[in-house]
Structure formats: C-alpha cells, structure tokens
Design an enzyme around this catalytic site. Structure first.
Site, PDB file in Angstrom:
ATOM      1  N   LYS A 173       0.847  -1.188   0.000  1.00  0.00           N
ATOM      2  CA  LYS A 173       0.000   0.000   0.000  1.00  0.00           C
ATOM      3  C   LYS A 173       0.887   1.244   0.000  1.00  0.00           C
ATOM      4  O   LYS A 173       1.535   1.564   0.995  1.00  0.00           O
ATOM      5  CB  LYS A 173      -0.901   0.037   1.243  1.00  0.00           C
ATOM      6  CG  LYS A 173      -1.781   1.277   1.266  1.00  0.00           C
ATOM      7  CD  LYS A 173      -2.114   1.671   2.676  1.00  0.00           C
ATOM      8  CE  LYS A 173      -2.635   3.066   2.862  1.00  0.00           C
ATOM      9  NZ  LYS A 173      -2.179   4.142   2.025  1.00  0.00           N
ATOM     10  N   GLY A 226       6.360   5.808   8.410  1.00  0.00           N
ATOM     11  CA  GLY A 226       5.400   6.909   8.467  1.00  0.00           C
ATOM     12  C   GLY A 226       5.512   7.621   9.804  1.00  0.00           C
ATOM     13  O   GLY A 226       6.545   7.541  10.478  1.00  0.00           O
ATOM     14  N   GLY A 231       2.314   4.751  13.396  1.00  0.00           N
ATOM     15  CA  GLY A 231       3.164   3.581  13.669  1.00  0.00           C
ATOM     16  C   GLY A 231       2.736   2.842  14.925  1.00  0.00           C
ATOM     17  O   GLY A 231       2.704   1.610  14.958  1.00  0.00           O
ATOM     18  N   GLU A 248       9.579   2.242  10.907  1.00  0.00           N
ATOM     19  CA  GLU A 248      10.528   3.357  10.781  1.00  0.00           C
ATOM     20  C   GLU A 248       9.698   4.625  10.898  1.00  0.00           C
ATOM     21  O   GLU A 248       8.963   4.982   9.973  1.00  0.00           O
ATOM     22  CB  GLU A 248      11.208   3.349   9.405  1.00  0.00           C
ATOM     23  CG  GLU A 248      12.118   2.184   9.150  1.00  0.00           C
ATOM     24  CD  GLU A 248      13.350   2.181  10.031  1.00  0.00           C
ATOM     25  OE1 GLU A 248      13.621   3.193  10.720  1.00  0.00           O
ATOM     26  OE2 GLU A 248      14.040   1.161  10.029  1.00  0.00           O
ATOM     27  N   CYS A 282      12.580  11.991   7.327  1.00  0.00           N
ATOM     28  CA  CYS A 282      12.638  11.597   8.746  1.00  0.00           C
ATOM     29  C   CYS A 282      14.007  11.887   9.300  1.00  0.00           C
ATOM     30  O   CYS A 282      14.180  12.010  10.503  1.00  0.00           O
ATOM     31  CB  CYS A 282      12.295  10.150   9.012  1.00  0.00           C
ATOM     32  SG  CYS A 282      11.869   9.174   7.668  1.00  0.00           S
ATOM     33  N   GLN A 329      -0.090  18.965   4.799  1.00  0.00           N
ATOM     34  CA  GLN A 329       1.272  19.236   5.262  1.00  0.00           C
ATOM     35  C   GLN A 329       1.443  20.723   5.543  1.00  0.00           C
ATOM     36  O   GLN A 329       1.996  21.120   6.553  1.00  0.00           O
ATOM     37  CB  GLN A 329       2.262  18.833   4.168  1.00  0.00           C
ATOM     38  CG  GLN A 329       2.868  17.469   4.320  1.00  0.00           C
ATOM     39  CD  GLN A 329       3.753  17.422   5.539  1.00  0.00           C
ATOM     40  OE1 GLN A 329       3.339  16.902   6.583  1.00  0.00           O
ATOM     41  NE2 GLN A 329       4.952  17.969   5.478  1.00  0.00           N
ATOM     42  N   GLU A 382       8.008  16.369  15.952  1.00  0.00           N
ATOM     43  CA  GLU A 382       8.416  16.360  14.551  1.00  0.00           C
ATOM     44  C   GLU A 382       7.489  17.274  13.749  1.00  0.00           C
ATOM     45  O   GLU A 382       6.286  17.092  13.750  1.00  0.00           O
ATOM     46  CB  GLU A 382       8.352  14.936  13.985  1.00  0.00           C
ATOM     47  CG  GLU A 382       8.923  14.855  12.592  1.00  0.00           C
ATOM     48  CD  GLU A 382       8.957  13.448  12.038  1.00  0.00           C
ATOM     49  OE1 GLU A 382       7.907  12.771  12.069  1.00  0.00           O
ATOM     50  OE2 GLU A 382      10.023  13.023  11.555  1.00  0.00           O
TER      51      GLU A 382
END
Ligand code: UN1
Length: 491
Positions: A173, A226, A231, A248, A282, A329, A382
């Site tokens: 996906k 992601g 996650g 990750e 990331c 975003q 983040e």
C-alpha cells in the site's frame, strides 16, 4: 488524465467500490492521475493472489530472484530522468533530489540482488557426536509493505527489494499522495519479469486498505514507514495476529556545532539537512544546537545563506526549496510555526506561506528559523517541514543532554575538529545514525538505517540487516549417528 488500477495477480483492475481519488502536483495544483480507492475486499483479493503465488516464489532459486531485481534496477537507471521528474511532480522535492530518490532505489535494488547469492545461515558444532547443526533462512510468507510519500521510489524499494529477495510475496500500500510513483515502480518490476501475484498493490486510504493489511491474519509481517502516531496504531493492531512488525517512524534530529568546528562547512550541512526536501525527511536536521562561543557568528552566516535560498518551481534546476507535499502538510507546518510564536520562540526568519504569482497554486512555505529554548514543543515534536529551531548551549555535555532529551532517536550529527569529542558523540548520542562533520541526511543503502526510542522497532532497513525483517531463521539438527542421542542427558 490517465486512469490507473490496482495491481492484483499481475493485472491492473479497478476497485470493487468503483470509487477513485486523484493525485496532484503540489507545486501547481494540476491533477496528474486518477486511482481506485481500494476497499477491504480489494485487499482480500490481493492477499489471495499473494497466497497463490507464494509456493512458486518461495521455491524460486534466490539468485534468480536477484536477477529480476537487478533488471529492475537497470531499467530504473535507464529511466532515471523520467522517473525523477515524476517524483518531483507528484510530491514536490526539487528535481536533483527527485533523481536522487530514484538513484537510491537503483542502488538498493542492485545491492540487495546480490543477497540472492548469500541469504547466509550459520553452521556450528554439536555437543553430541555425529550430529550436524545449522541455521537456514526462510521466507516469512505474505508480507505487507506500507510506504510514505517523501521517498516514493527509494523507501518502497528498500522494503519490496528485501521482501522479494527473501522469497515472500507482498501486498503493498503506497501513500495516498504518491500512487503514480508506486504504479510506475510496479510496472518496472513487471517489465523486469516478476511473476504475477508476487507483488500486489492496493491504493487507497490508511483506515481501510492499511488497516486490513495490518489486521489480516494471513499477512505474517508488516513493514511500515510513516508518522509515530500511525506507527503505534500499526504496532498495536498487528499484535492481535502476532505479526512481525518493522517500524521506521519520525525523528527530531539534532545537528550540533561545537566551538572548534569548521563553521562554513557546518552551515552548508545545516542548509542541506534542514531545508533539503523542504524539511520533509525523517532524517531532516530538525534541531540546530550551537555552542555559545560561536552562536552569533553561525547565526549571522546562516541567516544570510538561508535568505538567499531560491524557493519555487521544483522542476527548475536552480530552485533550492520546492513546495511541501500537500495542503494538509502545509496546514500542519504553519500550525507549528504558530505554536512556536505562541510559546515565545523568537522568529528570526521566514514564518509564512508564500503567495502571489507562481506560489498561489501550490504549497510553499518560507524556510523558517526560530531562536528557541529546549523544551518548547517546536524543539521536541516532529514538524516535517522547512522549520528549524536553534538552541544555544554552554558546552558539549549540555549539547548531548538536550540532543537525547526527546522521544525520537533516528539521526544525529556533530561538527567538531576534536577527535575526542567526535568519538564521545558516537558513544553518547542516542540515535540509530550519527554523522561526524556531515548533516543528518544522506544515508547510504548498504548500511543499516533506523533508529531508537519512538523512532521504531524491528530490524534496521537496508544494509546487511535488510533481510532480517523479512526472513525467518530455521534451526536444523541432523543426527547421523544412527542412534537416539539425548542432548543435555547423555554424559
Ligand atoms: C526518509 O526520510 O524516510 O538518509 C528516508 C536520508 C535518505 C533516506 C531518508 N537516504 O536522508
């Protein structure tokens, strides 16, 4: 406008729902293609295809699997410019980086194809005579790969390449923002000779397609890159069926500049690390930590260099910073800038959405610098955008303490000419990756990639560890004594 399908059992098909969604260019708003909105039943069909293809692919000699991956790598290399442009059009990174994304995919597929001639196990001794002990690697079965939009060629290839060389079949996906890159990538694998059903793709939303992959008991492992919240959700849902999980997730990557650093070199590193890919990696440099003795000098130079960055059309080779990837975003990043201002960080540069002429149709945010204090949200969470909080410190100890005082631990960097400081930083920075005199971004594919704390769990991706995520180790004992020998019981 082209229409695309789901890729199930080697065929491009529409979703059972008949519903679709669009992918658009974040620099221009132009619509690029229409994709099917996959459903739970579509994922079930993909799983059936992967199940049917598994015995044959498991039995395929691994060096032959490697040949297919090597061919995919060389097709991508031949088409590097075209694929790089596609990355830039679909998610907005500047064209040199779009090509870099493709090159990273090419490099990884080349690297992992050689694993077909290794997939090493071990042989060892036995405590009993005439008994042979070894381990062999076996595929896990059907695996799910869920990938992000920020590296739409490289990250899928890390996962798919490692999963496929290990003999698994895959339900994949891609991120909803980059289905066109995914479909193009799958066509490359098809052209390289991957048998039908080995790789199946279902595009569509995380809460149906992603969730079905994560929860379905026939999928034995999930590899996800992601955000941290997503996650954690994957981790807890996957546990119900005891899946192997590789995550990750995010980072809050510090770049420390010590008072003995080569300051001009460090500034080059900050510009690339913080504003490359518009901060949407990331591994992005998302905190700058400067020794107080050189703070003013570094900031003076950094502001001049940042002000000179060219923001705009990512297809123009002279552009330094392109748009961010989507409206969502943009909103999230602008919200963080607001939070920074509210928590009294000093906004030194940027801070706004760009408007007028070429900017109006896209999502452009000025490279932004805050003079911040450790502990503010903008120094801990983040933001995934071109926003850099800067923190002033007294000494090395304070720099490391602050670096480590966050929930993440992906990448880290220190600029120093003192060898003792450099080696101490390797010991003391809590992160999966530490750079000395280089920015936090730019990892190479033949080294392990991943992090500690909330950045993730499971085996490191890429490098020699890539196959750990996608293989089971079987331990084998062969007794050729022609008698019943009892371990731990016989003298
Ligand atoms: C990511 O941001 O998810 O080290 C991957 C780097 C790249 C990979 C980044 N090679 O910045």
């Amino acid at each position: 406008m082209n229409g695309y399908g789901l890729y199930i059992n080697g065929e491009w098909v529409s979703s059972l729902s008949g519903q679709t969604f669009q992918t658009t260019n974040p620099a221009t708003g132009e619509s690029l293609a229409t994709f099917p909105k996959g459903t739970e039943e579509d994922v079930h069909k993909a799983i059936e295809a992967a199940e049917k293809a598994l015995p044959n692919w498991r039995g395929y000699p691994p060096p032959k699997r490697g040949q297919i991956l090597l061919k995919a790598s060389s097709i991508m290399l031949q088409r590097k410019n075209e694929l790089g442009e596609l990355v830039t059009k679909e998610m907005g990174k500047v064209i040199a980086e779009g090509r870099g994304d493709v090159q990273e995919a090419v490099d990884f597929l080349e690297y992992i194809s050689g694993e077909g001639r290794r997939l090493l196990g071990e042989t060892t001794t036995s405590e009993l005579p005439r008994k042979f002990c070894m381990t062999v690697r076996q595929p896990i079965g059907i695996v799910g790969c869920i990938t992000p939009w920020n590296f739409p060629m490289a990250v899928p290839c890390w996962k798919l390449g490692a999963a496929l060389i290990s003999g698994n079949t895959v339900v994949y996906k891609p991120a909803t923002l980059t289905p066109l890159c995914a479909a193009t990538l799958v066509k490359v694998f098809e052209e390289a000779g991957l048998p039908p059903g080995v790789l199946n793709v279902v595009t569509g939303p995380a809460d149906t397609v992603g969730r079905t992959i994560v929860e379905h008991p026939k999928i034995r492992a999930v590899s996800f890159t992601g955000g941290a919240a997503a996650g954690k959700d994957v981790y807890s849902r996957a546990s119900a069926s005891m899946k192997r999980v590789g995550l990750e997730l995010g980072g809050k990557n510090p770049l420390i500049i010590m008072d003995d650093a080569n300051i001009d070199l460090a500034i080059e590193g900050v510009l690339f690390g913080a504003f490359g890919t518009a901060g949407q990696r990331c591994t992005a440099t998302s905190r700058l930590i400067i020794h107080e003795k050189i703070y003013d000098e570094v900031m003076g130079k950094l502001l001049t260099r940042t002000e000179a960055l060219k923001i705009g059309d990512p297809m123009d080779p002279n552009t330094d910073v392109g748009p961010v990837a989507s409206e969502e975003q943009e909103k999230k990043i602008l919200k963080y800038i607001e939070i920074g201002v509210e928590e009294c960080a000093k906004l030194i540069l940027g801070g706004s959405k760009l408007t007028g002429s070429q900017y109006d149709k896209g999502y452009f945010i000025e490279p932004t610098i805050f003079d911040a204090k450790h502990g503010m949200r903008i120094t801990k969470e983040e933001m995934f955008g071109p926003v850099l909080p800067v923190i002033r410190v007294r000494d090395y100890e304070e720099a490391v303490r602050i670096s480590n005082d966050v929930d993440y631990g992906l990448s880290s960097s220190i600029y120093t000419r003192n060898i003792t400081t450099a080696y101490r930083a390797i010991d003391e920075l809590e992160a999966g990756i530490t750079y000395i005199n280089a920015p936090t971004i730019g990892a190479e594919v033949h080294l392990p990639f991943g992090g500690v704390k909330n950045t993730g769990i499971g085996a490191r991706e890429a490098g020699t560890t890539a196959i750990e995520e996608f293989t089971e180790i079987k331990t084998v004992f062969i007794d050729y004594s022609e008698s019943l020998q009892k371990a731990q019981i016989e003298d």
